[in-house]
Scaffold this active site. Structure first.
Site, PDB file in Angstrom:
ATOM      1  N   THR A 129     -43.651   6.129  39.611  1.00 43.16           N
ATOM      2  CA  THR A 129     -42.183   6.070  39.966  1.00 43.16           C
ATOM      3  C   THR A 129     -41.369   7.126  38.858  1.00 43.16           C
ATOM      4  O   THR A 129     -41.975   7.282  37.815  1.00 43.16           O
ATOM      5  CB  THR A 129     -41.644   4.387  39.380  1.00 43.16           C
ATOM      6  OG1 THR A 129     -40.244   4.648  39.496  1.00 43.16           O
ATOM      7  CG2 THR A 129     -42.237   3.977  38.246  1.00 43.16           C
ATOM      8  N   ASP A 131     -38.783   6.536  37.729  1.00 46.09           N
ATOM      9  CA  ASP A 131     -37.882   5.786  36.794  1.00 46.09           C
ATOM     10  C   ASP A 131     -38.372   5.764  35.324  1.00 46.09           C
ATOM     11  O   ASP A 131     -37.575   5.230  34.290  1.00 46.09           O
ATOM     12  CB  ASP A 131     -37.479   4.470  37.344  1.00 46.09           C
ATOM     13  CG  ASP A 131     -36.731   4.474  38.639  1.00 46.09           C
ATOM     14  OD1 ASP A 131     -36.253   5.697  39.044  1.00 46.09           O
ATOM     15  OD2 ASP A 131     -36.804   3.548  39.486  1.00 46.09           O
ATOM     16  N   ASP A 133     -39.966   3.196  33.998  1.00 46.90           N
ATOM     17  CA  ASP A 133     -39.355   1.717  33.677  1.00 46.90           C
ATOM     18  C   ASP A 133     -40.243   0.688  33.845  1.00 46.90           C
ATOM     19  O   ASP A 133     -40.510  -0.296  34.115  1.00 46.90           O
ATOM     20  CB  ASP A 133     -38.190   1.396  34.839  1.00 46.90           C
ATOM     21  CG  ASP A 133     -38.547   1.286  36.387  1.00 46.90           C
ATOM     22  OD1 ASP A 133     -39.652   1.638  36.494  1.00 46.90           O
ATOM     23  OD2 ASP A 133     -37.935   0.788  36.872  1.00 46.90           O
TER      24      ASP A 133
HETATM   25  O1  F6P Z   1     -37.524   3.764  42.159  1.00 48.87           O
HETATM   26  C1  F6P Z   1     -37.323   5.143  42.334  1.00 48.87           C
HETATM   27  C2  F6P Z   1     -36.101   5.212  42.951  1.00 48.87           C
HETATM   28  O2  F6P Z   1     -35.857   6.727  43.449  1.00 48.87           O
HETATM   29  C3  F6P Z   1     -34.702   4.633  41.992  1.00 48.87           C
HETATM   30  O3  F6P Z   1     -34.343   5.581  40.897  1.00 48.87           O
HETATM   31  C4  F6P Z   1     -33.773   4.810  42.935  1.00 48.87           C
HETATM   32  O4  F6P Z   1     -32.647   3.505  42.615  1.00 48.87           O
HETATM   33  C5  F6P Z   1     -34.572   3.928  44.121  1.00 48.87           C
HETATM   34  O5  F6P Z   1     -35.866   4.574  43.975  1.00 48.87           O
HETATM   35  C6  F6P Z   1     -33.790   4.617  45.561  1.00 48.87           C
HETATM   36  O6  F6P Z   1     -34.644   4.042  46.376  1.00 48.87           O
HETATM   37  P1  F6P Z   1     -34.600   4.621  48.058  1.00 48.87           P
HETATM   38  O7  F6P Z   1     -35.228   5.914  48.132  1.00 48.87           O
HETATM   39  O8  F6P Z   1     -35.243   3.576  48.852  1.00 48.87           O
HETATM   40  O9  F6P Z   1     -33.085   4.638  48.534  1.00 48.87           O
END
Ligand code: F6P
Length: 326
Positions: A129, A131, A133
């Site tokens: 990920t 993030d 996190d």
């Molecule tokens: O978890 C990775 C991430 O890019 C986050 O930073 C973001 O909030 C989310 O996924 C966006 O998700 P999607 O691509 O489903 O809109």
């Protein structure tokens, strides 16, 4: 009893470096004479039996590519007992004896739910990920590339901000964590970084910006984590305008999904490869229910429960750096 066949999937938001991890899992498994089945579109592909046999060639020339060759999904069906039962059937029908899942928080929570019912399928996870996190690792796969992408984008914004005497609010991803915001903010000399882990009021922010103006700054950058409590860069810009702040013309830039793609950095590829290797060796050594991480350059294993409960602490000293250097 030694394991002979493993399944591999990527799930949740894709992240640069996932392909390097896929390659490492496949090549390590083949090195140990294990068969590898690639599962397309994460848990959804497992439910539907969307599988592909993987060999050395199927992972040739992917190390440098962003995204994931196995594709990814956030499966609602896997959240249900029926969905997980169908996934288990695929596993049994195919003779899969262990799984490597590459993903984030939601991916590991899915594995935990699955393992509660089906205890005979060992699962290990690699943190994928942007993030960063997850608890139990200094780096997640994708994070290093994402912060470099954000940094390069903010550098470009600084060029135009300086030419036009503007204040830019730049919003970066990170869901409810501020790791991308903090690192990219320090790397670009942002005047302030707003993120969920630390509270900055609009008044405090205006004071910082006014101090900068008094020091003859002709432009300013504020990096805003998407999860910040004010509610994102547009809301913050409006709140600053409403307070009558007019030292600069104000602009907003949302970096968005460009942070999710691109060629993985060198460190990304190396770490993703280390984690992929460790996952296969972990399964061979009968480990299960754990996420592979890297802490102080050493491979460590953390139970999924812990990895997903809370994320690593934001480094307070780094936040102070912004105040002094920005
Ligand atoms: O978890 C990775 C991430 O890019 C986050 O930073 C973001 O909030 C989310 O996924 C966006 O998700 P999607 O691509 O489903 O809109």
């Amino acid at each position: 009893m030694s394991i002979k066949k493993i399944g591999l999937l990527t799930s949740g938001g894709d992240a640069p470096g996932m392909n390097a991890c896929i390659r490492a899992v496949v090549r390590t498994a083949l090195h140990h004479h294990l068969e590898v089945v690639g599962i397309k579109r994460g848990y959804q592909g497992l439910i539907e039996g969307d599988l592909i046999q993987m060999d050395t060639e199927s992972v040739s020339n992917i190390l440098q590519l962003g995204g994931t060759i196995l594709r990814s999904a956030r499966s609602d069906e896997f959240r249900t007992l029926e969905g997980r039962a169908r996934a288990y059937k695929t596993i049994k029908d195919q003779g899969i004896e262990g799984l490597v899942v590459i993903g984030g928080d939601g991916t590991f929570k899915g594995s935990l739910a699955f393992m509660e019912t089906y205890k005979d399928v060992p699962i290990l996870g690699c943190p994928g990920t942007i993030d960063n996190d997850l608890y139990g690792t200094d780096y997640t796969i994708g994070y290093d590339t994402a912060i470099n992408t954000a940094m390069n984008a903010i550098d470009n914004i600084k060029d135009t901000a300086n030419s036009h005497d503007r204040l830019f609010f730049v919003e970066v991803m990170g869901r409810d964590a501020g790791f991308i915001a903090l690192r990219s903010g320090i790397a670009t000399g942002a005047e302030a970084v707003l993120m969920p882990e630390s509270k900055t009021s609009v008044d405090q922010l205006i004071t910082i910006l006014k101090q900068g103006r008094a020091l003859k700054k002709n432009a300013s950058i504020v990096v805003v984590a998407e999860g910040d409590d004010v509610g994102g860069a547009f809301k913050l810009a409006d709140a600053v305008k409403e307070k009558g702040f007019s030292d600069y013309e104000i602009k907003v830039s949302i970096l968005g999904h460009i942070q999710r793609g691109g060629r993985p950095t060198c460190m990304e590829r190396v770490r993703a490869s280390q984690m992929g290797m460790a996952a296969v060796e972990g399964l061979i050594n009968q480990r299960k229910g754990e996420m592979i991480g890297i802490i102080h350059d050493e491979i460590v294993f953390t139970p999924f429960e812990q990895a997903t409960k809370h994320h690593s602490q934001i480094n307070k000293a780094m936040l102070d750096m912004v105040k002094i250097l920005g």
